[in-house]
Scaffold this motif. Sequence first.
Motif, PDB file in Angstrom:
ATOM      1  N   TYR A 380       0.840  -1.198   0.000  1.00 57.26           N
ATOM      2  CA  TYR A 380       0.000   0.000   0.000  1.00 57.26           C
ATOM      3  C   TYR A 380       0.877   1.252   0.000  1.00 57.26           C
ATOM      4  O   TYR A 380       1.940   1.286   0.641  1.00 57.26           O
ATOM      5  CB  TYR A 380      -0.910   0.022   1.229  1.00 57.26           C
ATOM      6  CG  TYR A 380      -2.069  -0.947   1.155  1.00 57.26           C
ATOM      7  CD1 TYR A 380      -3.375  -0.489   1.017  1.00 57.26           C
ATOM      8  CD2 TYR A 380      -1.867  -2.321   1.231  1.00 57.26           C
ATOM      9  CE1 TYR A 380      -4.442  -1.372   0.954  1.00 57.26           C
ATOM     10  CE2 TYR A 380      -2.922  -3.211   1.166  1.00 57.26           C
ATOM     11  CZ  TYR A 380      -4.207  -2.729   1.029  1.00 57.26           C
ATOM     12  OH  TYR A 380      -5.257  -3.615   0.966  1.00 57.26           O
ATOM     13  N   ARG A 435      -3.626   3.576  -2.189  1.00 55.34           N
ATOM     14  CA  ARG A 435      -3.825   2.513  -3.180  1.00 55.34           C
ATOM     15  C   ARG A 435      -3.073   1.264  -2.742  1.00 55.34           C
ATOM     16  O   ARG A 435      -2.030   1.339  -2.079  1.00 55.34           O
ATOM     17  CB  ARG A 435      -3.333   2.965  -4.555  1.00 55.34           C
ATOM     18  CG  ARG A 435      -4.068   4.197  -5.085  1.00 55.34           C
ATOM     19  CD  ARG A 435      -3.565   4.605  -6.469  1.00 55.34           C
ATOM     20  NE  ARG A 435      -4.222   5.820  -6.934  1.00 55.34           N
ATOM     21  CZ  ARG A 435      -5.392   5.847  -7.559  1.00 55.34           C
ATOM     22  NH1 ARG A 435      -6.022   4.702  -7.815  1.00 55.34           N
ATOM     23  NH2 ARG A 435      -5.925   6.988  -7.942  1.00 55.34           N
ATOM     24  N   ARG A 440      -5.426  -0.120  -6.991  1.00 53.11           N
ATOM     25  CA  ARG A 440      -6.823   0.197  -6.675  1.00 53.11           C
ATOM     26  C   ARG A 440      -6.896   1.160  -5.499  1.00 53.11           C
ATOM     27  O   ARG A 440      -6.146   1.032  -4.532  1.00 53.11           O
ATOM     28  CB  ARG A 440      -7.601  -1.076  -6.341  1.00 53.11           C
ATOM     29  CG  ARG A 440      -7.882  -1.977  -7.535  1.00 53.11           C
ATOM     30  CD  ARG A 440      -8.912  -3.029  -7.154  1.00 53.11           C
ATOM     31  NE  ARG A 440      -8.469  -3.810  -5.999  1.00 53.11           N
ATOM     32  CZ  ARG A 440      -9.287  -4.497  -5.208  1.00 53.11           C
ATOM     33  NH1 ARG A 440     -10.592  -4.475  -5.431  1.00 53.11           N
ATOM     34  NH2 ARG A 440      -8.807  -5.207  -4.202  1.00 53.11           N
ATOM     35  N   LEU A 441      -7.820   2.113  -5.594  1.00 50.41           N
ATOM     36  CA  LEU A 441      -8.015   3.080  -4.518  1.00 50.41           C
ATOM     37  C   LEU A 441      -8.789   2.401  -3.392  1.00 50.41           C
ATOM     38  O   LEU A 441      -9.940   2.014  -3.555  1.00 50.41           O
ATOM     39  CB  LEU A 441      -8.783   4.300  -5.041  1.00 50.41           C
ATOM     40  CG  LEU A 441      -8.914   5.494  -4.090  1.00 50.41           C
ATOM     41  CD1 LEU A 441      -7.547   6.011  -3.677  1.00 50.41           C
ATOM     42  CD2 LEU A 441      -9.723   6.610  -4.748  1.00 50.41           C
TER      43      LEU A 441
END
Length: 584
Positions: A380, A435, A440-441
Motif C-alpha cells: 500500500y 492505493r 486500486r483506490l
Amino acid sequence: MSVDARGGVATVERGESKGAGPQVSWRPPPMRAVVARCVQVVGLFDAVTSVLPSWHHRMAALAHLMPTAGMVTARAATGVVGLLLVYLGAGLRRGKRRAWQLTTVLCALSVVLHLARATPGPALIAAVLLGVLLVERDRFCARGDQRNRWQALGVCAGFLGAGFVLGFVEVALRARELTDPAGPMRWAEHVALGMIGISGPLHFERAVTTTTVDLTTGAFGLLAFVAGAVVLLRPGTRRARWETGDEPQVRALLDRRGDGDSLGYFALRPDKSFIWAPSRRAAVAYRVVNGVSLASGDPLGIPSAWPEAITAWLADCAAHGWTPAVLACGTAGGTAYRRFGLDAIELGDEAVLDVPGFSLQGRSMRTVRQAVGRVRRAGYACQVVRQRDLDDATLAEARHCAVAYRQGTVERGFSMALSRFGDPADGDCLLVLCRDGDGRLRGLLQFVPWGTDGLSLDLMRGDRTAENGLTELMIVSAVEAAGELGVRRISLNFAVLRSVLARAEQLGAGPVVRIWARLLRAMSGLCQIETLYRANAKYQPDWQPRFLCFPAGRDLPRIAVAALSAEAFLPSGRRRLAEPDPCA
C-alpha cells in the motif's frame, strides 16, 4: 444596554468582574418568565379542579339559569383550557406573540367557564391573570412562522370536516332511534353543535346512543382546536441560505482570522446561515432546527468584534422566540458566549497533532508503527495532494470511492463536517489517496484548511476488506507530508466525553466516574464513544476541549434533539429541499 429586534427584546447588562474586565449577560425579561409560570400554574389548577367532584348546591343554584348539560360541558371545557394553558406557558417564556394571543383568549374563556360552573374564586384568578397579560402584552412580540398559520387552519379544518362527516353518518345510521322525526338539516345542526360542546336538538330512544354521538362529535371538535393550537405554536424555522456576498466575505475572514478555530471552515456548509456584526468583521454561523438556533464552533472573524456578532445573533433569537445554543465551541468561543449569560458544559475533546513534534519512535507509538509497517509491506502507498492539483479522472475516482465506502446512506455531520467532496470552491482541501499494490483506490482522507498552517480532518473513507492498518497509514502519510506543505498542526476526530473515560483509567478514580465510564462504554456500541477515543489516543495528540453552550438546564432536552437532528442522527421533522449527493 438593550437590543430591540423588531418584536424581540434581549436584555444585555454590563458590569465589572474582578480581573476579568467587562462582563455581559443576556437573558429574557424576568417579568415574562413570571407571567409564563403563573399561566402554567393557573392552567394546572383548572385541569385538576375540572376532574374533582363538584358541589351539588352550586349546580342547583344555577339550574334555573343553565341546563345541566351546559354545566357539564363547561366542566370538561375548563379541563381542556387548563391543559392548553400549561402547554402555552412554554411559548410565553420565549415571548411568542401567538402564544400570548391564544392565552389571552383562553383566560377570557376560563372566566366564563368558571362562572358557568359557579366557581367565582377561580374566575377571579383568571380575570386577574387576563389583566396581567393585557398590561404586559409588549413583552410578547416574538414572530412566529407564517407557514404555521395556514398549516394550523388546514389541520383544524381537516379534523372538523372529518368529525362532521363521521358524526353525520353516525346520526344517519341511527335515525330510526330518534324520538321525533328529523331531516338531514337537523342532523347537520346536531352534529355542528356537538362539535363545540353544545347539546343538539335531536333525542334518541336510548341514552347510550346520545352519549356515543356526543362523544364522537365532541372528541373531533376538541381534537381539531387542540391540534390547530399545537401546529400554530410549533417552533418556527428558517431555511438556510447565503446572502449575496456572504461566501467571499466568510472565506476572507477564514484567510485572515481562521487560525483560532479548527472548525471554522465548516461554516461554509450550505445548510448554515450567517448573522453578521454591524462592522462585518465577525459573524456567527448557525442553523435553526425545531425552534433552536444552533450555532457551531467559535464566531468567525476578529475576536474583538465577536460581541457585536453574538449580540446580533441573540437579538435574532429573541425576535423569533428561538432558543440559542452553541455546539462544539472552543475555550475562547465558550468564554465569549458565557459573557452573554449562556451556560457551558464540556462536550468532549478534539485530538490535535503537533506536526514538528510527531514521531513514530517510542514505546507509546508501537501500535501505530507496527500497523503502518504491516500495510506498507503489503504494497500500500499514499498520495498526498491538494484537491486543485488532481486531474479530472482521479477526482472522479475519489468521488466514487467516497460514496462506495460510506457507511449507510446518510451523510452525517453539522459542526465538524463539510458534507461535500470535490467542489471546485474547495481546492485548498488536502486529500490522502491510498492505493494497494494493484493500484486500486482503497481509502481516502479529506482535510479542510485550518488557517494558514493547519488542517482539520473532514472525511475518512476506507475499504473494509483492505489490509488492517489502512487508516493509520493515511494519517501518518498526511503528517509526513505536512512539513513540506507548511502545515504545523492537524486536527483529527472529536472524542465525546473523553475526559470521563480518561479519568476512569487513573489510579484512585471515584465510583461515580467509573459508573459514568461504564455507561459510556455500554453506549459505545451505538455511538462509538470509546472507539473514537481509542482511535485518536494512540497518536498521542494534544487534547483541546469543546463545549456546549445553552441558556438554562431546562432547555437541554430540546437542544439535544436539535443537535442530533442537525448531525443527521435524527430526522429533522421538516421537509427540506432535495439536495444533491455530497459526493456527486
